[in-house]
Motif scaffolding. Structure first.
Motif, PDB file in Angstrom:
ATOM      1  N   GLY A 184      44.728  11.993  33.049  1.00 20.57           N
ATOM      2  CA  GLY A 184      45.006  11.772  34.474  1.00 20.57           C
ATOM      3  C   GLY A 184      46.347  12.304  34.918  1.00 20.57           C
ATOM      4  O   GLY A 184      46.471  12.867  36.013  1.00 20.57           O
ATOM      5  N   TRP A 185      47.386  12.192  34.061  1.00 18.55           N
ATOM      6  CA  TRP A 185      48.726  12.633  34.484  1.00 18.55           C
ATOM      7  C   TRP A 185      48.773  14.138  34.717  1.00 18.55           C
ATOM      8  O   TRP A 185      49.538  14.618  35.547  1.00 18.55           O
ATOM      9  CB  TRP A 185      49.800  12.190  33.486  1.00 18.55           C
ATOM     10  N   VAL A 186      47.938  14.895  33.981  1.00 20.57           N
ATOM     11  CA  VAL A 186      47.900  16.351  34.209  1.00 20.57           C
ATOM     12  C   VAL A 186      47.396  16.626  35.618  1.00 20.57           C
ATOM     13  O   VAL A 186      47.943  17.466  36.349  1.00 20.57           O
ATOM     14  CB  VAL A 186      47.009  17.048  33.162  1.00 20.57           C
ATOM     15  N   TRP A 187      46.382  15.858  36.001  1.00 21.59           N
ATOM     16  CA  TRP A 187      45.834  16.050  37.356  1.00 21.59           C
ATOM     17  C   TRP A 187      46.859  15.678  38.417  1.00 21.59           C
ATOM     18  O   TRP A 187      46.945  16.332  39.458  1.00 21.59           O
ATOM     19  CB  TRP A 187      44.559  15.216  37.540  1.00 21.59           C
ATOM     20  N   ILE A 188      47.664  14.642  38.143  1.00 22.75           N
ATOM     21  CA  ILE A 188      48.714  14.240  39.103  1.00 22.75           C
ATOM     22  C   ILE A 188      49.726  15.371  39.261  1.00 22.75           C
ATOM     23  O   ILE A 188      50.121  15.739  40.371  1.00 22.75           O
ATOM     24  CB  ILE A 188      49.404  12.931  38.640  1.00 22.75           C
ATOM     25  N   ILE A 189      50.129  15.991  38.116  1.00 21.35           N
ATOM     26  CA  ILE A 189      51.105  17.094  38.165  1.00 21.35           C
ATOM     27  C   ILE A 189      50.519  18.278  38.938  1.00 21.35           C
ATOM     28  O   ILE A 189      51.184  18.865  39.809  1.00 21.35           O
ATOM     29  CB  ILE A 189      51.519  17.508  36.733  1.00 21.35           C
ATOM     30  N   VAL A 190      49.264  18.602  38.630  1.00 21.08           N
ATOM     31  CA  VAL A 190      48.602  19.710  39.325  1.00 21.08           C
ATOM     32  C   VAL A 190      48.566  19.438  40.826  1.00 21.08           C
ATOM     33  O   VAL A 190      48.888  20.300  41.656  1.00 21.08           O
ATOM     34  CB  VAL A 190      47.165  19.920  38.763  1.00 21.08           C
ATOM     35  N   PHE A 191      48.221  18.198  41.171  1.00 18.82           N
ATOM     36  CA  PHE A 191      48.157  17.812  42.585  1.00 18.82           C
ATOM     37  C   PHE A 191      49.524  17.954  43.250  1.00 18.82           C
ATOM     38  O   PHE A 191      49.642  18.479  44.366  1.00 18.82           O
ATOM     39  CB  PHE A 191      47.645  16.373  42.689  1.00 18.82           C
ATOM     40  N   LEU A 192      50.594  17.483  42.547  1.00 17.75           N
ATOM     41  CA  LEU A 192      51.945  17.552  43.121  1.00 17.75           C
ATOM     42  C   LEU A 192      52.376  18.993  43.361  1.00 17.75           C
ATOM     43  O   LEU A 192      52.912  19.319  44.422  1.00 17.75           O
ATOM     44  CB  LEU A 192      52.944  16.857  42.185  1.00 17.75           C
ATOM     45  N   PHE A 193      52.106  19.860  42.372  1.00 13.44           N
ATOM     46  CA  PHE A 193      52.479  21.269  42.532  1.00 13.44           C
ATOM     47  C   PHE A 193      51.741  21.897  43.712  1.00 13.44           C
ATOM     48  O   PHE A 193      52.318  22.674  44.483  1.00 13.44           O
ATOM     49  CB  PHE A 193      52.192  22.052  41.246  1.00 13.44           C
ATOM     50  N   THR A 194      50.466  21.544  43.836  1.00 10.22           N
ATOM     51  CA  THR A 194      49.686  22.070  44.955  1.00 10.22           C
ATOM     52  C   THR A 194      50.280  21.610  46.276  1.00 10.22           C
ATOM     53  O   THR A 194      50.421  22.388  47.232  1.00 10.22           O
ATOM     54  CB  THR A 194      48.230  21.584  44.857  1.00 10.22           C
ATOM     55  N   LEU A 195      50.665  20.332  46.323  1.00  8.21           N
ATOM     56  CA  LEU A 195      51.232  19.762  47.548  1.00  8.21           C
ATOM     57  C   LEU A 195      52.544  20.461  47.907  1.00  8.21           C
ATOM     58  O   LEU A 195      52.762  20.868  49.054  1.00  8.21           O
ATOM     59  CB  LEU A 195      51.470  18.262  47.337  1.00  8.21           C
ATOM     60  N   ILE A 196      53.434  20.641  46.882  1.00  2.76           N
ATOM     61  CA  ILE A 196      54.725  21.302  47.119  1.00  2.76           C
ATOM     62  C   ILE A 196      54.491  22.723  47.623  1.00  2.76           C
ATOM     63  O   ILE A 196      55.125  23.181  48.580  1.00  2.76           O
ATOM     64  CB  ILE A 196      55.575  21.311  45.814  1.00  2.76           C
ATOM     65  N   GLY A 197      53.547  23.415  46.999  1.00  5.25           N
ATOM     66  CA  GLY A 197      53.224  24.781  47.410  1.00  5.25           C
ATOM     67  C   GLY A 197      52.765  24.834  48.845  1.00  5.25           C
ATOM     68  O   GLY A 197      53.248  25.660  49.633  1.00  5.25           O
ATOM     69  N   ALA A 198      51.860  23.911  49.201  1.00  6.25           N
ATOM     70  CA  ALA A 198      51.315  23.899  50.562  1.00  6.25           C
ATOM     71  C   ALA A 198      52.417  23.607  51.574  1.00  6.25           C
ATOM     72  O   ALA A 198      52.505  24.263  52.624  1.00  6.25           O
ATOM     73  CB  ALA A 198      50.216  22.855  50.659  1.00  6.25           C
ATOM     74  N   VAL A 199      53.303  22.632  51.235  1.00  2.62           N
ATOM     75  CA  VAL A 199      54.383  22.266  52.166  1.00  2.62           C
ATOM     76  C   VAL A 199      55.349  23.433  52.342  1.00  2.62           C
ATOM     77  O   VAL A 199      55.753  23.763  53.469  1.00  2.62           O
ATOM     78  CB  VAL A 199      55.127  21.011  51.639  1.00  2.62           C
ATOM     79  N   SER A 200      55.706  24.130  51.228  1.00  4.46           N
ATOM     80  CA  SER A 200      56.651  25.242  51.344  1.00  4.46           C
ATOM     81  C   SER A 200      56.042  26.399  52.132  1.00  4.46           C
ATOM     82  O   SER A 200      56.746  27.047  52.917  1.00  4.46           O
ATOM     83  CB  SER A 200      57.125  25.717  49.978  1.00  4.46           C
ATOM     84  N   ILE A 201      54.751  26.645  51.952  1.00  7.57           N
ATOM     85  CA  ILE A 201      54.081  27.694  52.740  1.00  7.57           C
ATOM     86  C   ILE A 201      54.118  27.327  54.220  1.00  7.57           C
ATOM     87  O   ILE A 201      54.417  28.156  55.079  1.00  7.57           O
ATOM     88  CB  ILE A 201      52.626  27.889  52.261  1.00  7.57           C
ATOM     89  N   PHE A 202      53.901  26.035  54.510  1.00  7.39           N
ATOM     90  CA  PHE A 202      53.911  25.573  55.902  1.00  7.39           C
ATOM     91  C   PHE A 202      55.265  25.840  56.550  1.00  7.39           C
ATOM     92  O   PHE A 202      55.362  26.401  57.637  1.00  7.39           O
ATOM     93  CB  PHE A 202      53.581  24.078  55.952  1.00  7.39           C
ATOM     94  N   PHE A 203      56.370  25.467  55.814  1.00  6.20           N
ATOM     95  CA  PHE A 203      57.696  25.639  56.400  1.00  6.20           C
ATOM     96  C   PHE A 203      58.083  27.108  56.486  1.00  6.20           C
ATOM     97  O   PHE A 203      58.801  27.515  57.391  1.00  6.20           O
ATOM     98  CB  PHE A 203      58.731  24.842  55.612  1.00  6.20           C
ATOM     99  N   ARG A 204      57.604  27.938  55.513  1.00  2.75           N
ATOM    100  CA  ARG A 204      57.869  29.369  55.556  1.00  2.75           C
ATOM    101  C   ARG A 204      57.222  29.983  56.792  1.00  2.75           C
ATOM    102  O   ARG A 204      57.812  30.793  57.488  1.00  2.75           O
ATOM    103  CB  ARG A 204      57.315  29.998  54.274  1.00  2.75           C
TER     104      ARG A 204
END
Ligand SMILES: [Zn+2]
Length: 185
Positions: A59-79
């Motif tokens: 489960g923790w791998v999925w949490i990390i994957v989810f967090l990275f996806t979220l950070i990526g999406a947020v940074s793309i949004f602000f860019r």
């Protein structure tokens, strides 16, 4: 049946008839199409197998994957959103007032590091507001003196001490921005 759906069925029929004639007439093209379709089919089956296989990931791998996806999406949004455009007057950082050359910086919409320089030799001026001392009978003013030009008074701001003079210059900068006079320099 409406007329538009009849038209689209008719067009599709005509298109498939033409395609059939072309394929019959060109066996090479038919061969290429067969290769292309089998390539598409193998790609689809590979995707299906990859999606349907169950992975033994904790489960923790999925949490990390989810967090990275979220950070990526947020940074793309602000860019994409971009930085807010700076006001035009932020390029206005120097002007002549009271006989001296004044310079400053803009931090958000506030004037910072406002000070004056000698228009003849560029030396940093020193202030003298001794006329504002308690027992002085002189008219209240702040003189700005150039040590490099024989201690001559370069600028004189009447009305008060150093803080008052800086405030007066800030108000003058503000006035020139509001009236648009700073653009005529
Ligand atoms: Zn000077």
């Amino acid at each position: 049946m409406s007329e538009s759906s009849f038209t689209s069925i008719r067009n599709a029929t005509i298109a498939s008839i033409i395609a059939g004639i072309v394929l019959l007439a060109l066996p090479v093209a038919r061969e290429y199409l067969g290769t292309f379709l089998s390539w598409v089919w193998s790609g689809l089956t590979w995707c299906w197998t990859a999606l349907m296989t169950s992975y033994a990931l904790p489960g923790w791998v999925w949490i990390i994957v989810f967090l990275f996806t979220l950070i990526g999406a947020v940074s793309i949004f602000f860019r994409l959103k971009g930085e807010p455009a700076k006001p035009e007057y932020h390029s206005y950082i120097e002007d002549s007032m009271y006989g001296a050359k004044w310079r400053w910086q803009w931090i958000s919409n506030r004037i910072l590091d406002l000070w004056c320089y000698c228009p003849r030799c560029e030396a940093t001026l020193v202030y003298d507001d001794s006329s504002c001392h308690r027992f002085s009978y002189e008219e209240k003013k702040t003189n700005f003196i150039c040590e490099n030009c024989g201690h001559s008074v370069v600028a004189s701001v009447p009305g008060g001490n150093k803080a008052y003079a800086i405030g007066a210059v800030e108000r003058e900068i503000d006035r020139r921005i509001r009236t648009g006079a700073y653009k005529r320099n």
